[in-house]
Design a protein around this motif. Structure first.
Motif, PDB file in Angstrom:
ATOM      1  N   VAL A  51       0.856  -1.182   0.000  1.00 58.78           N
ATOM      2  CA  VAL A  51       0.000   0.000   0.000  1.00 58.78           C
ATOM      3  C   VAL A  51       0.890   1.230   0.000  1.00 58.78           C
ATOM      4  O   VAL A  51       1.794   1.350   0.821  1.00 58.78           O
ATOM      5  N   LYS A  52       0.649   2.133  -0.942  1.00 62.01           N
ATOM      6  CA  LYS A  52       1.390   3.396  -1.007  1.00 62.01           C
ATOM      7  C   LYS A  52       0.397   4.538  -0.835  1.00 62.01           C
ATOM      8  O   LYS A  52      -0.551   4.659  -1.593  1.00 62.01           O
ATOM      9  N   HIS A  53       0.625   5.355   0.177  1.00 62.18           N
ATOM     10  CA  HIS A  53      -0.245   6.501   0.436  1.00 62.18           C
ATOM     11  C   HIS A  53       0.327   7.725  -0.264  1.00 62.18           C
ATOM     12  O   HIS A  53       1.465   8.094  -0.036  1.00 62.18           O
ATOM     13  N   GLY A  54      -0.489   8.347  -1.096  1.00 58.38           N
ATOM     14  CA  GLY A  54      -0.107   9.578  -1.757  1.00 58.38           C
ATOM     15  C   GLY A  54      -0.798  10.748  -1.083  1.00 58.38           C
ATOM     16  O   GLY A  54      -1.455  10.600  -0.052  1.00 58.38           O
TER      17      GLY A  54
ATOM     18  N   ILE B 203      -4.521  10.240  -2.940  1.00 56.12           N
ATOM     19  CA  ILE B 203      -5.007   8.915  -3.304  1.00 56.12           C
ATOM     20  C   ILE B 203      -4.059   7.853  -2.762  1.00 56.12           C
ATOM     21  O   ILE B 203      -2.865   8.079  -2.638  1.00 56.12           O
ATOM     22  N   THR B 204      -4.610   6.702  -2.453  1.00 54.26           N
ATOM     23  CA  THR B 204      -3.828   5.564  -1.996  1.00 54.26           C
ATOM     24  C   THR B 204      -3.829   4.523  -3.117  1.00 54.26           C
ATOM     25  O   THR B 204      -4.850   4.308  -3.761  1.00 54.26           O
ATOM     26  N   TRP B 205      -2.693   3.896  -3.318  1.00 62.23           N
ATOM     27  CA  TRP B 205      -2.549   2.900  -4.385  1.00 62.23           C
ATOM     28  C   TRP B 205      -2.189   1.552  -3.778  1.00 62.23           C
ATOM     29  O   TRP B 205      -1.426   1.477  -2.827  1.00 62.23           O
ATOM     30  N   LEU B 206      -2.714   0.482  -4.381  1.00 56.65           N
ATOM     31  CA  LEU B 206      -2.257  -0.867  -4.071  1.00 56.65           C
ATOM     32  C   LEU B 206      -1.383  -1.305  -5.243  1.00 56.65           C
ATOM     33  O   LEU B 206      -1.768  -1.176  -6.391  1.00 56.65           O
ATOM     34  N   TYR B 207      -0.209  -1.808  -4.900  1.00 53.64           N
ATOM     35  CA  TYR B 207       0.724  -2.274  -5.934  1.00 53.64           C
ATOM     36  C   TYR B 207       1.052  -3.731  -5.706  1.00 53.64           C
ATOM     37  O   TYR B 207       1.236  -4.167  -4.579  1.00 53.64           O
TER      38      TYR B 207
END
Length: 193
Positions: free
Chosen positions: A179-182, A185-189
């Motif tokens: 999980v990367k928090h921007g 927006i948060t992204w799942l990679y």
């Protein structure tokens, strides 16, 4: 290209509708104007001047839209070939299959808050995509900034996504979901190791 098909198909439909409106709309408007001039016994010389101006306007814009259509089709063909050569077209089609399997039907009998979060999760999952970055494959799924939606998407992806990727890309090793928090927006990679 396949990932953005909704947008470019909509663009082509609008251009085609514009071409039809310019071609047929001019003739219909000229007929209506003729009937109005005839009914009101107005000067037909003015009618001829107006119709000639409408005809010139229609032809100019028709030619401009036709050139835009040809240019758009040329760009789409080039985009198709580039995506085919780089393999992104194949990855987009595979992404679509994975995304469809992650979507859930939300019944109306669910609690309203849970149903809304499930619908939001479905919305964000639809933007998921397999891409190639620096020569390695990566699945990206945006999640918004709602913690409940992130947890719902994580539950749907947990175990299944890595298994699906390993099955469809057997020569690749996949890292666990991260999980990367921007900022917004948060992204799942899921990255290739």
């Amino acid at each position: 290209m396949y990932y953005y098909k909704k947008y470019w198909l909509l663009l082509l439909v609008y251009i085609a509708l514009g071409l039809g409106a310019l071609k047929l709309g001019y003739k219909l408007l000229a007929l209506l104007l003729f009937e109005v001039f005839k009914l009101l016994s107005l000067d037909m010389n003015k009618y001829t001047v107006i119709v000639n101006k409408m005809h010139t306007f229609s032809i100019n814009w028709f030619n401009n839209l036709l050139a835009t259509l040809i240019l758009t089709i040329g760009v789409l063909i080039c985009w198709f070939f580039i995506n085919s050569i780089t393999g992104q077209l194949k990855r987009d089609i595979a992404s679509r299959q994975l995304i469809k399997s992650l979507l859930r039907h939300i019944s109306s009998s669910n609690i309203k808050l849970v149903a809304e979060e499930e619908k939001l999760a479905n919305k964000w999952i639809k933007f998921g995509r397999i891409i190639s970055k620096q020569g390695k494959l990566m699945l990206k799924i945006p999640c918004g900034n709602n913690v409940s939606v992130i947890n719902i998407i994580m539950k749907r992806c947990d175990g299944y996504v890595n298994q699906w990727l390993a099955q469809n890309y057997p020569r690749k090793n996949w890292a666990p979901i991260e999980v990367k928090h921007g900022l917004f927006i948060t992204w799942l990679y899921v990255r290739e190791k």
